[in-house]
Design a protein around this motif. Sequence first.
Motif, PDB file in Angstrom:
ATOM      1  N   PRO A   1       0.870  -1.305  -0.052  1.00 12.06           N
ATOM      2  CA  PRO A   1      -0.042   0.170   0.033  1.00 12.06           C
ATOM      3  C   PRO A   1       0.913   1.296   0.110  1.00 12.06           C
ATOM      4  O   PRO A   1       1.917   1.277   0.626  1.00 12.06           O
ATOM      5  N   GLN A   2       0.468   2.185  -0.704  1.00 11.26           N
ATOM      6  CA  GLN A   2       1.157   3.667  -0.795  1.00 11.26           C
ATOM      7  C   GLN A   2       0.415   4.846  -0.734  1.00 11.26           C
ATOM      8  O   GLN A   2      -0.780   4.698  -0.966  1.00 11.26           O
ATOM      9  N   PHE A   3       1.011   5.868  -0.042  1.00 14.92           N
ATOM     10  CA  PHE A   3       0.326   7.126  -0.230  1.00 14.92           C
ATOM     11  C   PHE A   3       1.061   8.122  -0.827  1.00 14.92           C
ATOM     12  O   PHE A   3       2.115   8.036  -0.708  1.00 14.92           O
ATOM     13  N   GLY A   4       0.714   8.803  -1.921  1.00 19.21           N
ATOM     14  CA  GLY A   4       1.443   9.859  -2.407  1.00 19.21           C
ATOM     15  C   GLY A   4       0.770  11.100  -3.005  1.00 19.21           C
ATOM     16  O   GLY A   4      -0.572  11.404  -2.834  1.00 19.21           O
ATOM     17  N   VAL A   5       1.532  11.897  -3.990  1.00 21.19           N
ATOM     18  CA  VAL A   5       0.784  12.973  -4.685  1.00 21.19           C
ATOM     19  C   VAL A   5       1.244  13.113  -5.856  1.00 21.19           C
ATOM     20  O   VAL A   5       2.393  12.885  -6.521  1.00 21.19           O
ATOM     21  N   ASP A   6       0.262  13.359  -7.081  1.00 22.53           N
ATOM     22  CA  ASP A   6       0.399  13.648  -8.304  1.00 22.53           C
ATOM     23  C   ASP A   6       0.777  15.354  -8.214  1.00 22.53           C
ATOM     24  O   ASP A   6       0.122  16.116  -7.924  1.00 22.53           O
ATOM     25  N   ILE A   7       2.030  15.622  -9.094  1.00 23.13           N
ATOM     26  CA  ILE A   7       2.306  17.145  -9.449  1.00 23.13           C
ATOM     27  C   ILE A   7       2.093  17.207 -10.879  1.00 23.13           C
ATOM     28  O   ILE A   7       2.991  17.033 -11.589  1.00 23.13           O
TER      29      ILE A   7
ATOM     30  N   LEU B   1       4.796  14.293 -12.294  1.00 29.97           N
ATOM     31  CA  LEU B   1       5.695  14.081 -11.545  1.00 29.97           C
ATOM     32  C   LEU B   1       4.832  13.455 -10.334  1.00 29.97           C
ATOM     33  O   LEU B   1       3.754  13.952  -9.965  1.00 29.97           O
ATOM     34  N   TYR B   2       5.341  12.339  -9.873  1.00 27.72           N
ATOM     35  CA  TYR B   2       4.510  11.832  -8.469  1.00 27.72           C
ATOM     36  C   TYR B   2       5.464  11.187  -7.427  1.00 27.72           C
ATOM     37  O   TYR B   2       6.534  10.692  -7.940  1.00 27.72           O
ATOM     38  N   LEU B   3       5.142  11.554  -6.315  1.00 23.08           N
ATOM     39  CA  LEU B   3       5.946  11.059  -5.176  1.00 23.08           C
ATOM     40  C   LEU B   3       5.268  10.275  -4.169  1.00 23.08           C
ATOM     41  O   LEU B   3       3.949  10.390  -3.996  1.00 23.08           O
ATOM     42  N   ALA B   4       5.679   9.314  -3.670  1.00 18.90           N
ATOM     43  CA  ALA B   4       4.975   8.042  -2.618  1.00 18.90           C
ATOM     44  C   ALA B   4       5.888   7.599  -1.871  1.00 18.90           C
ATOM     45  O   ALA B   4       6.989   7.390  -1.841  1.00 18.90           O
ATOM     46  N   ILE B   5       5.138   7.021  -0.723  1.00 18.66           N
ATOM     47  CA  ILE B   5       5.890   6.409   0.155  1.00 18.66           C
ATOM     48  C   ILE B   5       5.008   4.929   0.742  1.00 18.66           C
ATOM     49  O   ILE B   5       3.645   5.116   0.439  1.00 18.66           O
ATOM     50  N   GLY B   6       5.753   3.795   0.694  1.00 23.73           N
ATOM     51  CA  GLY B   6       4.669   2.709   0.762  1.00 23.73           C
ATOM     52  C   GLY B   6       5.379   1.701   1.659  1.00 23.73           C
ATOM     53  O   GLY B   6       6.667   2.055   2.227  1.00 23.73           O
ATOM     54  N   ALA B   7       4.569   0.741   2.325  1.00 19.68           N
ATOM     55  CA  ALA B   7       5.105  -0.348   3.030  1.00 19.68           C
ATOM     56  C   ALA B   7       5.282  -1.575   2.120  1.00 19.68           C
ATOM     57  O   ALA B   7       3.966  -2.017   1.823  1.00 19.68           O
ATOM     58  N   ASN B   8       6.085  -2.212   1.912  1.00 21.02           N
ATOM     59  CA  ASN B   8       6.300  -3.311   0.896  1.00 21.02           C
ATOM     60  C   ASN B   8       6.575  -4.736   1.938  1.00 21.02           C
ATOM     61  O   ASN B   8       7.266  -4.650   2.877  1.00 21.02           O
ATOM     62  N   ILE B   9       5.426  -5.454   1.718  1.00 20.38           N
ATOM     63  CA  ILE B   9       5.273  -6.684   2.580  1.00 20.38           C
ATOM     64  C   ILE B   9       5.468  -7.943   1.571  1.00 20.38           C
ATOM     65  O   ILE B   9       4.563  -8.170   0.558  1.00 20.38           O
TER      66      ILE B   9
END
Length: 222
Positions: free
Chosen positions: A165-171, A179-187
Amino acid sequence: VLVCGSTFGARVVNSRFFLYNHITTHIMKRIACIFATLVMALSLNAQSKGYEKSIEVFGGPGLNKLTKYQIGISMINGYRVNDYFYAGVGAGFRFQESRYMYSFGPGDKFDYDSREPRYIIPLYARVKANLTKTSISPFFIADIGGNIDVGMVEYKTIQGFFFEPQFGVDIDLTDPISLYLAIGANIAKAKYYSFDFYDTNSIQDEYRGLASSLVFHVGIKF
């Protein structure tokens, strides 16, 4: 004559002041109009329907002992259904340093982790939900798929199911690039083996678990 001159001079000064004030007011109105137009442009729909593709790089530290870190690159192709929903498929390459064996003996001084590089091809489906349709739009992503270990190693310890799952922002940059930036937790599904120094038969027990990492994504959508 002096009075007339003074009166004439005052009229000239007043006329010049009036002209200056008129021009200044006109310029300020134009600037305000341009600014309002830019604000409206930034608030326009930054999403579009149809085929959409992106390339991203990612990486981050491990969150448990099963993985130390990972870095990689992916390409995602899919379809934007509307301003708020997108679905696609992705494939890439990931380098990951992971535990493959835990060796132990009597006393803590004999315990240590053996780690090796892993060369992973992730194949996955992506679902994305944008929260707004503005040029700067936050979103949630869910990646679900499988890892394939293509490295020439005896123990395939990072292979099989993964979820991120990730949360981020499109610019929005310029149509159709953003451009997009995101942070997630890889399981990810993982396993490792244990080795007892004092086991004369060198029997290795297999342990299964979930390797987790904090992952930062930077991508270009076009």
